[in-house]
Write a protein that holds these residues in place. Structure first.
Motif, mmCIF file in Angstrom:
data_model
loop_
_atom_site.group_PDB
_atom_site.id
_atom_site.type_symbol
_atom_site.label_atom_id
_atom_site.label_comp_id
_atom_site.label_asym_id
_atom_site.label_seq_id
_atom_site.Cartn_x
_atom_site.Cartn_y
_atom_site.Cartn_z
ATOM 1 N N GLU A 202 0.545 -0.998 0.733
ATOM 2 C CA GLU A 202 -0.158 -0.077 -0.214
ATOM 3 C C GLU A 202 1.199 0.721 0.030
ATOM 4 O OE1 GLU A 202 -3.269 2.281 2.690
ATOM 5 O OE2 GLU A 202 -3.022 0.404 3.281
ATOM 6 N N LYS A 203 1.838 1.209 0.810
ATOM 7 C CA LYS A 203 2.822 2.402 0.406
ATOM 8 C C LYS A 203 3.358 2.434 -0.855
ATOM 9 C CE LYS A 203 3.413 1.322 5.938
ATOM 10 N NZ LYS A 203 4.656 0.681 6.909
ATOM 11 N N LEU A 204 3.700 1.392 -1.105
ATOM 12 C CA LEU A 204 4.657 1.869 -2.582
ATOM 13 C C LEU A 204 3.515 2.177 -3.007
ATOM 14 C CD1 LEU A 204 7.133 1.340 -4.391
ATOM 15 C CD2 LEU A 204 6.606 -1.456 -4.377
ATOM 16 N N GLN A 205 2.340 1.915 -4.225
ATOM 17 C CA GLN A 205 1.214 2.330 -4.712
ATOM 18 C C GLN A 205 1.015 3.641 -3.928
ATOM 19 O OE1 GLN A 205 -2.478 -0.323 -3.909
ATOM 20 N NE2 GLN A 205 -3.439 0.591 -5.704
ATOM 21 N N ARG A 206 1.388 4.460 -2.731
ATOM 22 C CA ARG A 206 1.114 5.540 -2.826
ATOM 23 C C ARG A 206 1.666 5.899 -3.061
ATOM 24 N NH1 ARG A 206 -2.144 9.847 -2.379
ATOM 25 N NH2 ARG A 206 -2.016 11.385 -0.420
ATOM 26 N N ALA A 207 3.010 5.929 -2.554
ATOM 27 C CA ALA A 207 4.491 6.665 -3.546
ATOM 28 C C ALA A 207 4.296 6.889 -4.585
ATOM 29 C CB ALA A 207 5.265 6.003 -3.295
ATOM 30 N N ARG A 208 3.817 5.597 -5.806
ATOM 31 C CA ARG A 208 4.044 5.760 -6.987
ATOM 32 C C ARG A 208 3.068 6.695 -7.714
ATOM 33 N NH1 ARG A 208 4.712 -0.428 -8.101
ATOM 34 N NH2 ARG A 208 6.857 -0.853 -7.774
ATOM 35 N N ARG B 32 4.019 10.362 -9.745
ATOM 36 C CA ARG B 32 2.808 10.333 -11.096
ATOM 37 C C ARG B 32 2.434 11.504 -10.909
ATOM 38 N NH1 ARG B 32 1.266 4.215 -10.742
ATOM 39 N NH2 ARG B 32 2.503 3.964 -12.319
ATOM 40 N N GLU B 33 2.115 11.954 -9.656
ATOM 41 C CA GLU B 33 0.764 13.249 -9.657
ATOM 42 C C GLU B 33 1.753 15.233 -9.796
ATOM 43 O OE1 GLU B 33 -2.086 15.039 -6.879
ATOM 44 O OE2 GLU B 33 -1.530 13.237 -6.794
ATOM 45 N N HIS B 34 3.260 14.716 -8.787
ATOM 46 C CA HIS B 34 4.248 15.752 -8.888
ATOM 47 C C HIS B 34 5.795 15.467 -9.650
ATOM 48 C CE1 HIS B 34 1.063 17.789 -6.415
ATOM 49 N NE2 HIS B 34 1.097 15.817 -5.548
ATOM 50 N N GLY B 35 5.860 14.255 -10.000
ATOM 51 C CA GLY B 35 7.207 14.153 -10.826
ATOM 52 C C GLY B 35 6.451 13.774 -12.223
ATOM 53 N N ASN B 36 8.061 14.175 -12.527
ATOM 54 C CA ASN B 36 8.077 13.067 -13.903
ATOM 55 C C ASN B 36 8.612 11.685 -14.173
ATOM 56 O OD1 ASN B 36 8.886 12.326 -16.856
ATOM 57 N ND2 ASN B 36 9.872 14.059 -17.529
ATOM 58 N N TYR B 37 7.370 10.677 -13.645
ATOM 59 C CA TYR B 37 7.929 9.533 -13.344
ATOM 60 C C TYR B 37 8.360 8.899 -14.576
ATOM 61 C CZ TYR B 37 6.154 5.141 -11.300
ATOM 62 O OH TYR B 37 6.025 3.514 -10.739
ATOM 63 N N GLN B 38 8.205 9.170 -15.792
ATOM 64 C CA GLN B 38 9.034 8.414 -16.526
ATOM 65 C C GLN B 38 10.715 8.502 -16.924
ATOM 66 O OE1 GLN B 38 8.080 9.212 -20.361
ATOM 67 N NE2 GLN B 38 8.574 7.696 -21.543
ATOM 68 N N TRP B 39 10.535 9.973 -16.378
ATOM 69 C CA TRP B 39 12.270 9.837 -15.924
ATOM 70 C C TRP B 39 12.949 9.306 -14.873
ATOM 71 C CZ3 TRP B 39 14.429 12.709 -12.282
ATOM 72 C CH2 TRP B 39 15.958 12.898 -12.247
ATOM 73 N N LEU B 40 11.636 9.726 -13.207
ATOM 74 C CA LEU B 40 12.083 8.903 -12.381
ATOM 75 C C LEU B 40 12.542 7.077 -12.504
ATOM 76 C CD1 LEU B 40 9.970 11.352 -10.280
ATOM 77 C CD2 LEU B 40 12.193 11.103 -10.526
ATOM 78 N N THR B 41 11.280 6.950 -13.703
ATOM 79 C CA THR B 41 11.993 5.118 -13.279
ATOM 80 C C THR B 41 12.390 4.653 -14.703
ATOM 81 O OG1 THR B 41 9.279 5.305 -14.915
ATOM 82 C CG2 THR B 41 9.480 4.728 -11.690
ATOM 83 N N GLY B 42 13.247 5.546 -15.362
ATOM 84 C CA GLY B 42 14.062 4.882 -16.445
ATOM 85 C C GLY B 42 15.271 4.179 -16.254
ATOM 86 N N SER B 43 15.949 3.997 -14.464
ATOM 87 C CA SER B 43 16.943 3.219 -14.650
ATOM 88 C C SER B 43 15.972 2.496 -13.918
ATOM 89 C CB SER B 43 17.977 3.947 -13.445
ATOM 90 O OG SER B 43 18.392 5.489 -14.136
ATOM 91 N N GLY B 44 14.886 2.267 -13.063
ATOM 92 C CA GLY B 44 14.314 0.984 -12.994
ATOM 93 C C GLY B 44 12.859 1.193 -12.644
ATOM 94 N N GLN B 45 12.555 0.511 -11.696
ATOM 95 C CA GLN B 45 11.113 0.253 -11.163
ATOM 96 C C GLN B 45 11.750 0.375 -9.705
ATOM 97 O OE1 GLN B 45 7.748 0.761 -12.168
ATOM 98 N NE2 GLN B 45 8.699 0.726 -14.239
ATOM 99 N N PHE B 46 10.366 1.705 -9.299
ATOM 100 C CA PHE B 46 10.175 1.849 -7.926
ATOM 101 C C PHE B 46 10.311 0.711 -7.262
ATOM 102 C CE2 PHE B 46 10.813 6.384 -9.033
ATOM 103 C CZ PHE B 46 11.388 7.078 -8.207
ATOM 104 N N VAL B 47 10.983 -0.171 -6.071
ATOM 105 C CA VAL B 47 10.472 -0.817 -4.903
ATOM 106 C C VAL B 47 11.036 -0.304 -3.237
ATOM 107 C CG1 VAL B 47 11.089 -2.815 -5.984
ATOM 108 C CG2 VAL B 47 13.126 -1.503 -4.808
ATOM 109 N N VAL B 48 10.245 -1.088 -2.340
ATOM 110 C CA VAL B 48 10.545 -1.181 -1.047
ATOM 111 C C VAL B 48 11.861 -1.803 -0.317
ATOM 112 C CG1 VAL B 48 9.532 -1.441 1.132
ATOM 113 C CG2 VAL B 48 8.226 -0.575 -0.573
#
Length: 206
Positions: free
Chosen positions: A132-138, A142-158
């Protein structure tokens, strides 16, 4: 049918000529792992000792200075010995001890997984709560950042920091402890071969 099975078994047994590849790859895999761990400790050995000894934000272990030096030198020195295949069975012992300490004193409270994945086996409550925390962080990214650039080196994980990696390294070291450094591409093999030849000559001359 039996003849075919025997030929298949003979072909399988013939691959043992390459049995040196197993321990060689184990050694080469572990070299950067322990080199990085050991040299990072040596860069600031005082901070390492403080973390080993502090009961509030560290491990609370006795003799922290001694243990810090022992762990750092075992890991950095062990990496060099593993690289050259020298005293591999001997150096596997202190390295296994460091892995056991890491498992029991550092990673055990967090369960098995290093990366929190609720769909994977051995997911504990901590891992399940991370979803749930990871879903909220993503969603926030997506809402406030350039998500495509932020995940360009890999997906966010906990990071869960479980025992998975340390247990894997322990199993690899255990295989080296019992099996040795392997033939052909290790100093252990050539030294043992030379000593056996010398022993044979000495026994023959006696």
């Amino acid at each position: 049918m039996l003849a075919v099975l025997n030929r298949c078994q003979d072909a399988l047994d013939a691959t043992r000529r390459l049995d040196f590849l197993g321990p060689l790859l184990l050694r080469l895999y572990l070299v950067p792992v322990f080199w990085m761990a050991g040299t990072q400790k040596l860069k600031d050995i005082d901070a390492t000792a403080a973390w080993f000894g502090n009961p509030d934000w560290g491990l609370g272990l006795p003799f922290p200075e001694l243990l810090a030096w022992a762990a750092a030198l075992s890991e950095a020195g062990g990496a060099i010995l593993l690289l050259f295949g020298l005293a591999v069975r001997w150096v596997s012992i202190p390295l296994m001890v460091t892995m056991l300490v890491a498992i029991c004193a550092v990673h055990w409270p967090y369960g098995w997984q290093v990366i929190a994945d609720p769909a994977a086996p051995f997911a504990n409550e901590r891992v399940l709560a991370a979803a749930e925390k990871l879903q909220r962080a993503r969603a926030l990214l997506r809402e406030h950042g350039n998500y495509q650039w932020l995940t360009g080196s890999g997906q966010f994980v906990v990071l869960n920091n479980g025992i998975e990696f340390a247990a894997t390294y322990l199993a690899m070291l255990l295989a080296l402890f019992f099996g040795g450094a392997g033939r052909w591409l290790s100093l252990d093999y050539w030294l043992a071969r030379r000593w056996r030849q010398q022993r044979t000559r000495m026994d023959g001359g006696a």
